[in-house]
Design an enzyme around this catalytic site. Structure first.
Site, PDB file in Angstrom:
ATOM      1  N   GLU A 234      -2.460  -1.291  -6.095  1.00  0.00           N
ATOM      2  CA  GLU A 234      -2.322  -2.439  -5.209  1.00  0.00           C
ATOM      3  C   GLU A 234      -2.674  -3.735  -5.939  1.00  0.00           C
ATOM      4  O   GLU A 234      -3.857  -4.077  -6.052  1.00  0.00           O
ATOM      5  CB  GLU A 234      -3.234  -2.267  -3.998  1.00  0.00           C
ATOM      6  CG  GLU A 234      -3.089  -0.930  -3.281  1.00  0.00           C
ATOM      7  CD  GLU A 234      -4.328  -0.563  -2.493  1.00  0.00           C
ATOM      8  OE1 GLU A 234      -4.814  -1.416  -1.709  1.00  0.00           O
ATOM      9  OE2 GLU A 234      -4.851   0.558  -2.674  1.00  0.00           O
TER      10      GLU A 234
ATOM     11  N   HIS B  70       0.802  -1.226   0.000  1.00  0.00           N
ATOM     12  CA  HIS B  70       0.000   0.000   0.000  1.00  0.00           C
ATOM     13  C   HIS B  70       0.840   1.284   0.000  1.00  0.00           C
ATOM     14  O   HIS B  70       0.505   2.239   0.716  1.00  0.00           O
ATOM     15  CB  HIS B  70      -0.923  -0.010   1.214  1.00  0.00           C
ATOM     16  CG  HIS B  70      -2.204   0.734   1.029  1.00  0.00           C
ATOM     17  ND1 HIS B  70      -2.286   2.107   1.062  1.00  0.00           N
ATOM     18  CD2 HIS B  70      -3.474   0.292   0.820  1.00  0.00           C
ATOM     19  CE1 HIS B  70      -3.537   2.481   0.905  1.00  0.00           C
ATOM     20  NE2 HIS B  70      -4.286   1.395   0.745  1.00  0.00           N
TER      21      HIS B  70
END
Length: 352
Positions: free
Chosen positions: A301, A174
């Site tokens: 992601e 992230h």
């Protein structure tokens, strides 16, 4: 360059350390044993070194961070609707940390745990965490190792895991990218390219509706590179729901190229590769409220589909005993120079 340094302490007295890999005059990264957080990633740019990811100043700031900056995400990246699922006839209730839903592994997830350093070399760092059965509501004892490595112009991250009982498992990473290296330059000015043919439409609580929608003719079509802010249509109902981009893009089957990003300001470009079937695009629209003055960045992601444990039509994201897990995410950087057209960027990144 210090290979290990203190990054401050948490409120309970635990000391957090930053571990550096790579070389000072090239690509190098600082990774915390707290959450495996990528706290700094510095890459060569046209005008000197560029800080490619957003970061916070000390350990407690990361522990308190609601935006998940730089963390290793798990057990399950993205959302699980209603913070519950059934597996093999057994109902499981998870920690609800986003309204009624479960997000990025729950209250602490992987990102607020101290990981054990099992290897640290000049170019590599390996971290291990054991997630016990029942943690955040998940079944099974899970052992996961995250291996970071600087390999020339690339930062590679490999997840390896095993479990003693079936469990949902969808780890991801992230970091917030702003390749401009300047907090005054909006992340939305970066050019983004994603070879995705579909997007998962979401309900108002951002849980997928259960089907794939073609990206053609929508704000989610980044098959041809475009600045994020230029492609976004504020009248798109899906954009309105999320206040921007917070959607899972379904990648072309069989391709490992996930996305490419380029900053005309710094001249830095990045290519992401992974064997995941999808990538979550988050535009970082909550950052000004969560971290005023930090600047902005966007997240890419690689992952399995969100809410897959509750969506029979989605590919399975269940890890079972005896099945080893391995997933690699590669971030490769180049510097084609400032204000180049996309064809030049694509050539340097090997996209053509």
């Amino acid at each position: 360059m210090d290979r290990i340094r203190s990054f401050g302490s948490l409120a309970d007295g635990r000391v957090v350390r930053a571990h550096c890999i790579g070389e000072e005059d090239g690509l190098h990264a600082e990774i915390l044993d707290l959450g495996g957080i990528l706290a700094r990633l510095r890459v060569p740019g046209a005008g000197g070194p560029v800080d490619a990811v957003l970061g916070l100043p000390h350990a407690q700031a990361y522990y308190d961070d609601p935006a998940f900056l730089g963390i290793l995400v798990g057990r399950y990246g993205n959302r699980i609707g209603g913070a519950r699922f059934s597996l093999d006839g057994q109902a499981h209730v998870l920690a609800a940390n986003e309204g009624r839903n479960h997000l990025h592994g729950g209250m602490l997830g992987f990102g607020r745990r101290i990981w054990r350093v099992v290897e640290h070399r000049a170019d590599a760092l390996a971290l291990h965490y054991r997630s016990p059965a029942g943690e955040e509501g998940y079944p099974g004892n899970l052992d996961v190792t995250a291996r970071y490595r600087v390999d020339g112009d690339a930062l590679r991250l490999v997840f390896e895991a095993s479990v003693d009982a079936a469990t949902p498992f969808n780890p991801t990473h992230h970091p917030y990218f702003n390749l401009a290296g300047d907090r005054g330059v909006p992340a939305g000015r970066q050019l983004l390219q994603v070879p995705a043919t579909g997007v998962l439409p979401v309900a108002p609580d951002l849980i997928p509706l259960g089907h794939v929608q073609p990206v053609a003719g929508t704000s989610f079509d980044f098959r041809e590179a475009a600045p994020l802010q230029a492609r976004m249509d504020a009248d798109d109902p899906q954009i309105a729901i999320a206040g921007g981009y917070d959607h899972c893009l379904v990648l072309e089957a069989g391709r490992t190229h996930v996305a490419a990003l380029y900053s005309p300001h710094s001249g830095v470009a990045m290519r992401i590769d992974c064997d995941a079937p999808a990538v979550q695009l988050y535009g970082g629209q909550a950052l000004p409220r969560q971290h005023p003055g930090l600047g902005d960045g966007l997240c890419l992601e690689p992952q399995d589909y969100p809410d897959a444990p509750n969506q029979p039509a989605f590919p399975s994201a269940i890890l079972r005993p005896g099945t080893p897990y391995r997933r690699e995410i590669s971030y490769r950087f180049a510097c084609p120079g400032r204000d180049r057209d996309w064809a030049e960027v694509a050539a340097v990144l090997g996209l053509t």
